[in-house]
Design an enzyme around this catalytic site. Structure first.
Site, PDB file in Angstrom:
ATOM      1  NE  ARG A 138     -30.012 -34.786  90.010  1.00  0.00           N
ATOM      2  CZ  ARG A 138     -30.561 -35.350  88.949  1.00  0.00           C
ATOM      3  NH1 ARG A 138     -31.727 -35.950  89.041  1.00  0.00           N
ATOM      4  NH2 ARG A 138     -29.938 -35.312  87.772  1.00  0.00           N
TER       5      ARG A 138
ATOM      6  CG  ASP B 151     -25.539 -27.763 104.410  1.00  0.00           C
ATOM      7  OD1 ASP B 151     -24.451 -27.179 104.347  1.00  0.00           O
ATOM      8  OD2 ASP B 151     -25.725 -28.924 103.995  1.00  0.00           O
TER       9      ASP B 151
ATOM     10  CG  ASP C 228     -32.347 -25.690 106.833  1.00  0.00           C
ATOM     11  OD1 ASP C 228     -31.620 -26.666 107.057  1.00  0.00           O
ATOM     12  OD2 ASP C 228     -32.689 -25.349 105.682  1.00  0.00           O
TER      13      ASP C 228
ATOM     14  CG  ASP D 245     -29.484 -30.177 108.534  1.00  0.00           C
ATOM     15  OD1 ASP D 245     -28.756 -31.081 108.081  1.00  0.00           O
ATOM     16  OD2 ASP D 245     -29.985 -29.283 107.821  1.00  0.00           O
TER      17      ASP D 245
ATOM     18  CB  SER E  68     -29.632 -27.643  86.209  1.00  0.00           C
ATOM     19  OG  SER E  68     -29.812 -28.063  84.867  1.00  0.00           O
TER      20      SER E  68
ATOM     21  CE  LYS F 259     -37.076 -32.902  89.655  1.00  0.00           C
ATOM     22  NZ  LYS F 259     -38.174 -33.867  89.895  1.00  0.00           N
TER      23      LYS F 259
END
Length: 545
Positions: free
Chosen positions: A252, A102, A386, A100, A250, A248
């Site tokens: 996103r 990030d 992660d 991945d 906001s 949620k």
């Protein structure tokens, strides 16, 4: 698991200390009965034993034994740069490494969560018409930890263990702890039924609970708590479900509208923690002929700028396949979405993809098409991420890939666990627990008063050990006694786990990871009395190298 390592040593020390109680010169034995341990003979024949004196003598003996054992435990400190294993795995079997982006290849500074919090807070005010007064709340990096559950209907944030029990003292409404009595009344105990728990990916999707597993969710939990706090303090009647959805959305939008990406690209040195070790890890694998691929939900230009900063402008030469905006976890389950090539200007091409070419960047797609085009199947693939659910769960359950979890919090928790204060506290806590277990057979009033004092001390010490990690919620990996729900999922979906990819530099590419055999509850207690002889790599050994 790593968090249990010092605890296990302390538990063994505690067991030996309690065992040593039977050897004291003032504990002559009249004989054992099935009901419990030997009765004390500290008084003249024909008189009742002085139970208070007897118990406190046992307490002092245990205390002395514990103090003598701490130095030996200090010689078995764990290395924060070690890799820990849930499942036996040999790197000699791994031919392909996947990553991945990030918080796996790239790590962010403390400024990023403040940015996400502030941007989402402003979206609540400007687009969802929330009171402008909530702007007075600032991001507190020490408030929440990952793995917490949020009750959408009741607007409370809490820590739940592997058995669905709420850890009392870790339930927060807004920024204030909810009293234990209220929690027990609210949930008719402290157990959360299965049907109220979040779905497989930690989402609420109609259920009561939402679990926050993503590192990016830390500002979301804090913002939820701050807005709840404002409404409660100002006696504003509100619908908790709407609040949850608005926060949620906001959070996103900070991602989907590119607010976060643009800010990082504009000041990359402020937000990205530069580390030569990322390139060192990738170069080491490439030098040994390993194939590598990248699958991330982040956009192409964002990944390119970040990788140029931490690896170099030639970063794509190290990867055989690069996939952006993959929309994990849908990437692992949706069989319909085709891959699209992204050209140097970031424009999507319409060409049908017959092969995933090295040096190119692809968008979307799905894992089934990926497997068809690459042939990279089964246990020869090791993927690092992660996010326990979005990155690892489907890969290990459905596709047989080996998985590695990157847990940045692990390093700081291990450093705390290696401190003398933590070891002293935990060793005595385990010893006191064993003492309570052994002496609870004494039911007379005098003994029970002593035992109540011990229980009070044990409760205070549990609160102290929680505070070592996080004042509100404690360790990411453990409740008072049990593993957390987060650890339960980590143990299920990750073959190995570590604080960062740089830990791979400490191991040969043919190294085999062996999980430690820890005693089950029904196995011989003597197991937990033994010193951790084979726990590698220990801190001292790593330093010696």
């Amino acid at each position: 698991m790593a968090t249990a390592a010092v605890t296990a040593a302390a538990r063994g020390a505690g067991a030996r200390a309690v065992t040593a109680l039977r050897d004291g010169c003032r504990t002559a034995v009249r004989g054992r009965s099935p009901a419990g341990p030997a009765r004390p003979l500290c008084t003249a024949p024909g008189t009742a034993p002085d139970m208070k004196r007897y118990l406190w003598e046992r307490y002092r003996e245990a205390k002395r034994s514990t103090e003598e054992l701490v130095p030996s435990i200090m010689n078995n400190l764990l290395n924060p740069d070690a890799i820990f294993s849930n499942n036996e795995m040999s790197l000699s079997d791994i031919e392909i490494y996947g990553f991945d982006y990030d918080y796996t290849l790239v790590f962010y500074s403390k400024h990023l969560h403040t940015l996400i919090f502030n941007a989402a807070r402003d979206l609540l005010i400007n687009e969802h018409r929330y009171p402008v007064e909530i702007r007075k709340y600032e991001y507190d990096p020490n408030f929440a930890i990952r793995g917490l559950h949020y009750d959408v209907q009741r607007a409370v944030l809490m820590k739940i263990d592997a058995f669905h029990y709420i850890q009392l003292g870790t339930v927060y409404r807004g920024l204030s702890v909810v009293p234990d009595e209220e929690v027990i009344e609210m949930y008719e105990g402290s157990h959360v039924p299965l049907e109220q728990m979040s779905d497989f990916y930690g989402k609420s999707s109609g259920n009561t609970m939402k679990q926050f597993m993503d590192i990016f969710s830390l500002p979301e939990m804090t913002l939820l708590s701050c807005v709840n706090e404002y409404f409660l303090k100002n006696n504003i009647d509100y619908e908790p479900v709407h609040l949850y959805k608005d926060v949620k959305d906001s959070i996103r939008d900070v991602h989907t509208k590119g607010i976060m990406y643009r800010a990082i690209e504009a000041d990359i040195e402020k937000y990205i923690c530069y580390a030569e070790q990322t390139r060192a890890v990738l170069a080491k694998l490439a030098d040994h002929g390993k194939k590598m691929f990248l699958i991330t939900n982040s956009p192409s230009s964002f990944v390119d700028k970040g990788m140029r900063y931490i690896v170099g402008k030639d970063w794509r030469d190290l990867f055989d396949v690069v996939i952006v905006q993959a929309e994990k976890p849908n990437f692992f389950n949706d069989k319909r979405r085709p891959f699209r090539k992204v050209n140097e200007k970031g424009v999507l091409l319409w060409d049908k993809i017959y092969k995933l070419q090295k040096g190119q960047i692809y968008k979307q797609g799905n894992l089934y098409e990926f497997l068809k085009l690459t042939g990279w199947r089964g246990s020869k693939v090791l993927y690092f991420g992660d996010h326990i659910y979005s990155d690892l769960a489907d890969l290990t359950l459905k596709h047989g890939w080996r998985t590695g979890a990157i847990i940045p919090e692990l390093r700081s928790e291990l450093k705390i666990m290696n401190t003398e204060q933590y070891i002293q506290t935990m060793t005595w806590l385990q010893t006191l627990t064993g003492l309570l277990e052994q002496m609870q057979v004494h039911r007379d009033a005098e003994s029970q008063l002593v035992l109540q004092e011990w229980k009070k001390e044990r409760k205070e010490m549990r609160e102290m050990t929680k505070g070592f990690f996080n004042a509100q919620f404690g360790s990411l990996f453990r409740t008072d006694q049990n593993p957390t729900y987060f650890l339960r999922r980590l143990s299920r979906f990750a073959d190995i786990y570590m604080a960062s990819l740089s830990c791979l530099l400490n191991y040969d590419v043919s190294h085999t990871f062996y999980p430690r055999r820890t005693p089950l509850q029904h196995e011989l207690p003597a197991w937990s009395d033994q010193p951790p002889a084979a726990r590698l790599p220990l801190l001292q050994e790593a330093q010696a190298k």
